[in-house]
Enzyme design. Structure first.
Site, PDB file in Angstrom:
ATOM      1  N   ILE A 164      -5.113  -7.132   0.103  1.00 29.78           N
ATOM      2  CA  ILE A 164      -4.573  -8.491   0.202  1.00 29.78           C
ATOM      3  C   ILE A 164      -5.375  -9.309   1.217  1.00 29.78           C
ATOM      4  CG2 ILE A 164      -2.546  -9.883   0.788  1.00 29.78           C
ATOM      5  CD1 ILE A 164      -2.078  -8.363  -1.730  1.00 29.78           C
ATOM      6  N   ASN A 180       0.920   0.467   5.881  1.00 25.53           N
ATOM      7  CA  ASN A 180       1.337  -0.360   4.755  1.00 25.53           C
ATOM      8  C   ASN A 180       2.035  -1.579   5.350  1.00 25.53           C
ATOM      9  OD1 ASN A 180       4.034  -0.038   2.311  1.00 25.53           O
ATOM     10  ND2 ASN A 180       2.417  -1.541   2.433  1.00 25.53           N
ATOM     11  N   GLY A 181       1.456  -2.757   5.146  1.00 25.05           N
ATOM     12  CA  GLY A 181       2.141  -3.929   5.668  1.00 25.05           C
ATOM     13  C   GLY A 181       1.218  -5.078   5.971  1.00 25.05           C
ATOM     14  N   LEU A 225       8.471 -16.715  -6.219  1.00 23.96           N
ATOM     15  CA  LEU A 225       9.580 -16.408  -7.113  1.00 23.96           C
ATOM     16  C   LEU A 225      10.641 -17.487  -6.952  1.00 23.96           C
ATOM     17  CD1 LEU A 225      10.011 -12.560  -6.497  1.00 23.96           C
ATOM     18  CD2 LEU A 225       8.481 -13.733  -8.092  1.00 23.96           C
ATOM     19  N   ARG A 258      21.100  -2.991 -11.114  1.00 25.39           N
ATOM     20  CA  ARG A 258      21.329  -4.180 -11.939  1.00 25.39           C
ATOM     21  C   ARG A 258      20.294  -5.266 -11.636  1.00 25.39           C
ATOM     22  NH1 ARG A 258      27.848  -5.263 -11.385  1.00 25.39           N
ATOM     23  NH2 ARG A 258      28.588  -3.701 -12.893  1.00 25.39           N
ATOM     24  N   ARG A 293      -4.625   1.853  -1.338  1.00 25.81           N
ATOM     25  CA  ARG A 293      -4.705   0.471  -0.871  1.00 25.81           C
ATOM     26  C   ARG A 293      -4.449  -0.575  -1.948  1.00 25.81           C
ATOM     27  NH1 ARG A 293      -9.535  -3.443   1.192  1.00 25.81           N
ATOM     28  NH2 ARG A 293      -8.219  -4.789   2.479  1.00 25.81           N
ATOM     29  N   LEU A 294      -3.614  -1.555  -1.587  1.00 26.68           N
ATOM     30  CA  LEU A 294      -3.512  -2.821  -2.306  1.00 26.68           C
ATOM     31  C   LEU A 294      -4.187  -3.850  -1.414  1.00 26.68           C
ATOM     32  CD1 LEU A 294      -2.377  -4.479  -4.692  1.00 26.68           C
ATOM     33  CD2 LEU A 294      -0.374  -4.942  -3.283  1.00 26.68           C
ATOM     34  N   ASP A 306      -5.778  -7.513   9.089  1.00 27.82           N
ATOM     35  CA  ASP A 306      -4.707  -7.846  10.016  1.00 27.82           C
ATOM     36  C   ASP A 306      -4.118  -6.601  10.663  1.00 27.82           C
ATOM     37  OD1 ASP A 306      -3.851  -7.693   7.119  1.00 27.82           O
ATOM     38  OD2 ASP A 306      -1.927  -7.406   8.082  1.00 27.82           O
ATOM     39  N   CYS A 359       0.851  -1.184   0.000  1.00 25.24           N
ATOM     40  CA  CYS A 359       0.000   0.000   0.000  1.00 25.24           C
ATOM     41  C   CYS A 359       0.891   1.239   0.000  1.00 25.24           C
ATOM     42  CB  CYS A 359      -0.903   0.019   1.228  1.00 25.24           C
ATOM     43  SG  CYS A 359      -2.041  -1.387   1.333  1.00 25.24           S
ATOM     44  N   SER A 362       9.351 -14.436  -1.658  1.00 23.88           N
ATOM     45  CA  SER A 362      10.685 -14.312  -2.225  1.00 23.88           C
ATOM     46  C   SER A 362      11.740 -14.750  -1.215  1.00 23.88           C
ATOM     47  CB  SER A 362      10.918 -12.853  -2.657  1.00 23.88           C
ATOM     48  OG  SER A 362      12.098 -12.733  -3.414  1.00 23.88           O
ATOM     49  N   GLY A 363      12.974 -14.878  -1.671  1.00 22.14           N
ATOM     50  CA  GLY A 363      14.027 -15.449  -0.823  1.00 22.14           C
ATOM     51  C   GLY A 363      15.021 -14.461  -0.263  1.00 22.14           C
ATOM     52  N   THR A 380      24.552  -2.079  -7.774  1.00 23.69           N
ATOM     53  CA  THR A 380      24.077  -3.441  -7.565  1.00 23.69           C
ATOM     54  C   THR A 380      22.553  -3.485  -7.528  1.00 23.69           C
ATOM     55  OG1 THR A 380      26.071  -3.977  -6.306  1.00 23.69           O
ATOM     56  CG2 THR A 380      24.194  -5.438  -6.031  1.00 23.69           C
TER      57      THR A 380
END
Length: 570
Positions: free
Chosen positions: A56, A78-79, A239, A331, A53-54, A102, A2, A353-354, A328
């Protein structure tokens, strides 16, 4: 993700409220990409809070700003708060919950506890502004590691601004700074500045952890973190970069795909099919391992190819969204930015994601040069404390640019306590009981047999390298053509602050200056020498590092082995 924008400390005499309200709405439009699903605003004579707002969690009813109907407190956040159900159960029964969001629990935690206490009870990623008209104060806070971005600024009238991205503040604020991770700012204690609430024992100066390595405990902790972060009411994906970190997260997520996390697994998941995503130039090193993992976990796999020219064409937009000129980061952000556009086009709004594993376990190739366990540990702490400037900014802003939320289970605060309290000597690559020293041995051993050995024991490949070596080669060649020797000779005159040291760095700096000409913006961008993602402090580990100017993992040539695949079980 968000987007939030707030203006606090209002004085109607200095600036008419109607003018500031219009200004706040205009600022929020600059970050609407973060939350394209709905817009909300609260304003009174002393504060304005805007939310993009996004959706979720609780898609139908979780619009913000959220209001405590009994106390009058207002929240823009946001979170994600992964343990919100547990926190809700610990509250008194007097609160008037309006949603299943939440984030709403933050309002009532604030009502019952002091900021330092309740912030340390929250397990999640967050940045928020809470306005309390009854107590005539406000609270600004950011998650422990800084997964979610947050900036503050001050204008000439001493109004205090807060925003999810720096671009919303540029042109309005004379001073801008990033809110430090793990800190809060309390309005009526403004003279105390930003106060740290996140103080883990493993990060204490000079402290060397000594807990014995327990692979079973490490595995359980990561599985729990991934499961927590599957809290979601919309289609999600994973991902897979082709490395061990994202592959493990994806494989663990696949274990829990059948049951709805919010119902303790008792109800069927709304989105039981796992969709996985990988990106690279055709023939990139990461693509084949990613396919192998996707097939192993039964994911519907999507392999996205981009061309060098498509990446080059996106550079200006990438720098605008990521708000950096760090080599970095740019890229790696470019292919991720392109990938996220494809992901959102398929209706996916959240991805796992990792990020974080390399910082926790000493996974970058330069860690092979760490002199001993204690120094490796101190470097991992330094890396985690700077992560908000680099990989967290990349993952969050590259995904938020297209209205996608990126979650990072390795940075779960409960998992961090398990992984960072272990004896760091077991993380030294040369201590790995393999035919060849390998990074992140404790993590790999904890999941031995869980994913294909070709991936589990694959050498670290930085994402910007793994998408195809031709990508970085093309960036260097383009900068060589675009930036003359004469331009480099005058670099210090044109850019006296954080002067670029290479043509590639100069090339990016030009884009950044175009988007953010204000000197206040430059101050928010990290600037330090690095080799293979090291901190500047770690350059002391090897005399050869002093001669290197390229931050790529391939710079550590005596360690990097192009195409190397570690053998199976020893």
């Amino acid at each position: 993700m968000c987007g939030i924008v707030s203006i606090l400390n209002l004085d109607p005499v200095k600036s008419p409220l109607a003018d500031l309200r219009r200004q706040a709405l205009a600022m929020a439009r600059k970050i609407r990409h973060r939350g394209p699903d709905w817009s909300g605003i609260f304003s009174d004579d002393h504060a304005i809070l805007v939310h993009e707002r996004l959706s979720i969690v609780d898609v139908e009813h979780g619009a913000q700003p959220l209001l405590d109907t009994l106390q009058g407190t207002v929240l823009a956040v946001n979170g994600e708060i992964y343990n919100h159900q547990e926190l809700r159960q610990g509250l008194r029964e007097v609160h008037d919950f309006q949603t299943l969001s939440d984030c709403e629990v933050i309002l009532y935690l604030y009502d019952e506890l002091k900021p330092r206490d309740f912030l340390n009870r929250m397990n999640g990623i967050f940045a928020f502004v809470l306005y309390d008209p009854k107590r005539e104060t406000y609270l600004i806070a950011r998650d422990p590691i800084g997964v979610i971005p947050l900036y503050v600024g001050w204008d000439r009238h001493d109004h205090l601004y807060a925003a999810s991205e720096m671009k919303a503040l540029v042109g309005h604020c004379d001073r801008i700074r990033e809110v430090p991770p793990g800190h809060f700012f309390l309005g009526h204690e403004a003279d105390r500045g930003f106060q740290r609430y996140y103080e883990p024992d493993w990060a204490a100066p000079g402290h060397v952890p000594s807990e014995p390595y327990d692979p079973a405990r490490l595995r359980v902790a990561l599985e729990a973190a991934v499961k927590r972060q599957l809290m979601c009411d919309v289609p999600y994906g994973v991902l897979i970069s082709g490395g061990v970190d994202s592959s493990l997260v994806s494989a663990i997520a696949a274990q829990f795909r059948e049951g709805r996390v919010e119902a303790g697994g008792a109800a069927p998941a709304w989105w039981p099919r796992i969709h996985s995503f990988a990106i690279g130039l055709k023939g990139a090193p990461d693509l084949a391992p990613a396919r192998l993992v996707a097939e192993h976990i039964g994911a519907i796999h999507h392999e996205i190819h981009f061309t060098v020219q498509e990446g080059l064409d996106a550079l200006s937009d990438v720098i605008y969204h990521i708000e950096t000129f760090d080599m970095t980061t740019i890229r790696a952000s470019t292919p991720m930015y392109l990938l996220m556009r494809k992901i959102r086009a398929m209706g996916i709004k959240m991805v796992l994601s990792g990020e974080g594993a390399d910082e926790i376990f000493g996974g970058y190739l330069y860690f092979h040069k760490a002199p001993d366990g204690p120094e490796l540990h101190f470097e991992t702490v330094r890396k985690l404390q700077k992560l908000h400037l680099y990989d967290c900014a990349r993952a969050n802003k590259a995904s938020a640019a297209w209205g996608v939320e990126a979650r990072v289970p390795f940075l779960d605060r409960e998992f961090l306590d398990v992984a960072m309290r272990m004896d760091p000597s077991v993380k030294l690559p040369r201590n790995a009981a393999r035919p060849r020293p390998i990074e992140k041995f404790p993590l790999r051993q904890a999941f031995d047999g869980f994913i294909p050995n070709e991936v589990l024991w694959r050498q670290k490949e930085q994402f910007s390298d793994g998408v195809g070596y031709a990508w970085i080669n093309a960036l260097k060649a383009t900068a060589e053509r675009e930036i003359s020797d004469g331009m480099m000779a005058g670099a210090a005159e044109r850019f006296p602050v954080k002067t670029p040291e290479t043509k590639e760095a100069y090339f990016y700096r030009q884009f950044f200056e175009h988007h953010f000409p204000s000197a206040t913006a430059v101050n928010c961008v990290p600037f330090e020498r690095s080799v293979a993602c090291s901190t500047e402090t770690a350059l002391r580990w090897d005399a050869s590092f002093a001669k290197l100017t390229d931050p790529s993992g391939r710079a550590v040539m005596d360690i990097h082995d192009q195409g190397y695949q570690a053998p199976g079980k020893a």
